[in-house]
Design a protein around this motif. Sequence first.
Motif, PDB file in Angstrom:
ATOM      1  N   ASP A 112      -2.975  -8.700   5.565  1.00  0.00           N
ATOM      2  CA  ASP A 112      -3.587  -9.343   6.736  1.00  0.00           C
ATOM      3  C   ASP A 112      -5.051  -9.666   6.479  1.00  0.00           C
ATOM      4  N   GLU A 113      -5.674  -8.952   5.558  1.00  0.00           N
ATOM      5  CA  GLU A 113      -7.086  -9.185   5.245  1.00  0.00           C
ATOM      6  C   GLU A 113      -7.261 -10.107   4.043  1.00  0.00           C
ATOM      7  N   GLY A 114      -6.167 -10.666   3.553  1.00  0.00           N
ATOM      8  CA  GLY A 114      -6.243 -11.562   2.396  1.00  0.00           C
ATOM      9  C   GLY A 114      -5.612 -10.919   1.165  1.00  0.00           C
ATOM     10  N   LEU A 115      -5.885 -11.507   0.007  1.00  0.00           N
ATOM     11  CA  LEU A 115      -5.332 -10.995  -1.238  1.00  0.00           C
ATOM     12  C   LEU A 115      -6.040  -9.697  -1.653  1.00  0.00           C
ATOM     13  N   VAL A 116      -5.237  -8.762  -2.104  1.00  0.00           N
ATOM     14  CA  VAL A 116      -5.764  -7.495  -2.600  1.00  0.00           C
ATOM     15  C   VAL A 116      -5.317  -7.327  -4.049  1.00  0.00           C
ATOM     16  N   GLU A 117      -6.244  -6.997  -4.908  1.00  0.00           N
ATOM     17  CA  GLU A 117      -5.924  -6.804  -6.317  1.00  0.00           C
ATOM     18  C   GLU A 117      -5.035  -5.572  -6.502  1.00  0.00           C
ATOM     19  N   VAL A 118      -4.048  -5.698  -7.357  1.00  0.00           N
ATOM     20  CA  VAL A 118      -3.144  -4.583  -7.670  1.00  0.00           C
ATOM     21  C   VAL A 118      -3.364  -4.221  -9.143  1.00  0.00           C
ATOM     22  N   LYS A 119      -3.956  -3.079  -9.385  1.00  0.00           N
ATOM     23  CA  LYS A 119      -4.271  -2.668 -10.748  1.00  0.00           C
ATOM     24  C   LYS A 119      -3.036  -2.055 -11.427  1.00  0.00           C
ATOM     25  N   PRO A 120      -3.086  -1.865 -12.757  1.00  0.00           N
ATOM     26  CA  PRO A 120      -1.886  -1.514 -13.532  1.00  0.00           C
ATOM     27  C   PRO A 120      -1.089  -0.307 -13.041  1.00  0.00           C
ATOM     28  N   CYS A 121      -1.748   0.809 -12.730  1.00  0.00           N
ATOM     29  CA  CYS A 121      -1.001   2.007 -12.309  1.00  0.00           C
ATOM     30  C   CYS A 121      -0.342   1.788 -10.956  1.00  0.00           C
ATOM     31  N   THR A 122      -1.068   1.132 -10.056  1.00  0.00           N
ATOM     32  CA  THR A 122      -0.513   0.829  -8.743  1.00  0.00           C
ATOM     33  C   THR A 122       0.654  -0.152  -8.870  1.00  0.00           C
ATOM     34  N   PHE A 123       0.504  -1.129  -9.760  1.00  0.00           N
ATOM     35  CA  PHE A 123       1.588  -2.077  -9.975  1.00  0.00           C
ATOM     36  C   PHE A 123       2.828  -1.371 -10.518  1.00  0.00           C
ATOM     37  N   SER A 124       2.642  -0.384 -11.391  1.00  0.00           N
ATOM     38  CA  SER A 124       3.780   0.363 -11.933  1.00  0.00           C
ATOM     39  C   SER A 124       4.529   1.092 -10.821  1.00  0.00           C
ATOM     40  N   LEU A 125       3.762   1.714  -9.901  1.00  0.00           N
ATOM     41  CA  LEU A 125       4.387   2.383  -8.751  1.00  0.00           C
ATOM     42  C   LEU A 125       5.098   1.371  -7.858  1.00  0.00           C
ATOM     43  N   MET A 126       4.458   0.231  -7.637  1.00  0.00           N
ATOM     44  CA  MET A 126       5.049  -0.802  -6.785  1.00  0.00           C
ATOM     45  C   MET A 126       6.335  -1.350  -7.398  1.00  0.00           C
ATOM     46  N   TYR A 127       6.336  -1.516  -8.716  1.00  0.00           N
ATOM     47  CA  TYR A 127       7.535  -2.025  -9.374  1.00  0.00           C
ATOM     48  C   TYR A 127       8.679  -1.020  -9.240  1.00  0.00           C
ATOM     49  N   TRP A 128       8.386   0.274  -9.379  1.00  0.00           N
ATOM     50  CA  TRP A 128       9.432   1.292  -9.211  1.00  0.00           C
ATOM     51  C   TRP A 128       9.974   1.283  -7.776  1.00  0.00           C
ATOM     52  N   TRP A 129       9.062   1.210  -6.807  1.00  0.00           N
ATOM     53  CA  TRP A 129       9.464   1.298  -5.413  1.00  0.00           C
ATOM     54  C   TRP A 129      10.191   0.044  -4.936  1.00  0.00           C
ATOM     55  N   LYS A 130       9.663  -1.122  -5.249  1.00  0.00           N
ATOM     56  CA  LYS A 130      10.238  -2.375  -4.774  1.00  0.00           C
ATOM     57  C   LYS A 130      11.256  -2.955  -5.752  1.00  0.00           C
ATOM     58  N   GLY A 131      10.872  -2.987  -7.027  1.00  0.00           N
ATOM     59  CA  GLY A 131      11.734  -3.641  -8.006  1.00  0.00           C
ATOM     60  C   GLY A 131      12.990  -2.859  -8.343  1.00  0.00           C
ATOM     61  N   LEU A 132      12.852  -1.550  -8.540  1.00  0.00           N
ATOM     62  CA  LEU A 132      14.013  -0.748  -8.934  1.00  0.00           C
ATOM     63  C   LEU A 132      14.797  -0.198  -7.745  1.00  0.00           C
ATOM     64  N   LEU A 133      14.076   0.281  -6.713  1.00  0.00           N
ATOM     65  CA  LEU A 133      14.766   0.872  -5.553  1.00  0.00           C
ATOM     66  C   LEU A 133      15.045  -0.151  -4.455  1.00  0.00           C
ATOM     67  N   GLY A 134      14.315  -1.234  -4.455  1.00  0.00           N
ATOM     68  CA  GLY A 134      14.557  -2.281  -3.468  1.00  0.00           C
ATOM     69  C   GLY A 134      14.025  -1.994  -2.079  1.00  0.00           C
ATOM     70  N   TYR A 135      13.078  -1.081  -1.953  1.00  0.00           N
ATOM     71  CA  TYR A 135      12.507  -0.765  -0.641  1.00  0.00           C
ATOM     72  C   TYR A 135      11.363  -1.724  -0.310  1.00  0.00           C
ATOM     73  N   PRO A 136      11.084  -1.898   0.980  1.00  0.00           N
ATOM     74  CA  PRO A 136       9.965  -2.772   1.363  1.00  0.00           C
ATOM     75  C   PRO A 136       8.625  -2.172   0.937  1.00  0.00           C
ATOM     76  N   ASP A 137       7.662  -3.048   0.771  1.00  0.00           N
ATOM     77  CA  ASP A 137       6.351  -2.611   0.298  1.00  0.00           C
ATOM     78  C   ASP A 137       5.636  -1.804   1.386  1.00  0.00           C
ATOM     79  N   MET A 138       5.370  -0.526   1.094  1.00  0.00           N
ATOM     80  CA  MET A 138       4.643   0.329   2.033  1.00  0.00           C
ATOM     81  C   MET A 138       3.430   0.981   1.364  1.00  0.00           C
ATOM     82  N   ILE A 139       3.025   0.438   0.227  1.00  0.00           N
ATOM     83  CA  ILE A 139       1.908   1.018  -0.528  1.00  0.00           C
ATOM     84  C   ILE A 139       0.582   0.561   0.079  1.00  0.00           C
ATOM     85  N   GLU A 140      -0.269   1.530   0.375  1.00  0.00           N
ATOM     86  CA  GLU A 140      -1.601   1.243   0.906  1.00  0.00           C
ATOM     87  C   GLU A 140      -2.600   1.259  -0.252  1.00  0.00           C
ATOM     88  N   ILE A 141      -3.371   0.171  -0.346  1.00  0.00           N
ATOM     89  CA  ILE A 141      -4.339   0.031  -1.443  1.00  0.00           C
ATOM     90  C   ILE A 141      -5.748  -0.023  -0.862  1.00  0.00           C
TER      91      ILE A 141
END
Length: 286
Positions: A112-141
């Motif tokens: 809602d505040e615009g684009l937020v940068e996703v750094k490598p470790c956070t992206f790895s967590l996001m890929y596991w949560w969204k890409g592998l498990l298929g859950y909606p994005d709930m990661i707070e950055i």
Amino acid sequence: MATKKLSAKKKVATKVVKKAPAKKATKKPVAKKAPAKKVVKKVVKKPAPKKVAAKKPVAKKPVKKVAAKKPAVKKPAKKPVKKAAIKSPKVDQYGLESDDEFYGLYFAKSTDEGLVEVKPCTFSLMYWWKGLLGYPDMIEISRDSNTAMLQFESTFGGGDSGETELTEQDTLEIDHIIEVDEEERLVSLYSYVPIPVPDKLIAALGLAILNINPETRYGSLEICSTTNEEDEDEHFLRYRVATYLRGIKSGKVEAIESMITNGSEFFGIALDAMCVDKSIKKWLLS
């Protein structure tokens, strides 16, 4: 009279012959010049004053100079500097080397505040949560993208072998928090029993933790204290484990998945071991 004159002449001839041996002059140049050889011997003896050889201590000066110069010759010490400069790996904006799986990549997500940068470790967590498990994005950055947090719940159930304290019918809810520290490249998992520990049970729970932690091969149990909205102290039982992604060139997502999978398993084993104390089991299932 003529015959007498001839005989007189013969006598003169004999006298001349006798004088011939008187030529002793031939011996003078040979016999007297022989002493000249002594002069040659004196010239040979002149090198004998080679006592100057005793002054050879002067040779010590070069020895000292050579010894002092040898350490200075160690110019090869400069070579490592040149090699380090040549072989220094290329790094991107995140400090990742050129052979890293995320080298040179940039990720961002829309908020809602615009684009937020996703750094490598956070992206790895996001890929596991969204890409592998298929859950909606709930990661707070965070705004600077250096920290991130994911919260979710799961249900824990006992075993069915008959050898565990908790059975399949014994289930309890578990709260999980995964935190990411990009500067340290550290990903931590905290799993909580969401029910506050009663004051009367803290001593027994603390003793159980002391006995179980040494047997827990991965992660550890602890009592976490906090203050609620009413400014009252509350205590919770939690399990904590963490993994570093620093130095992992490939397989960061798999490292996070392995930490969470193994952490959940060992936390379940520890909970079951605690239930040997019936008061703790009653509290967990309340």
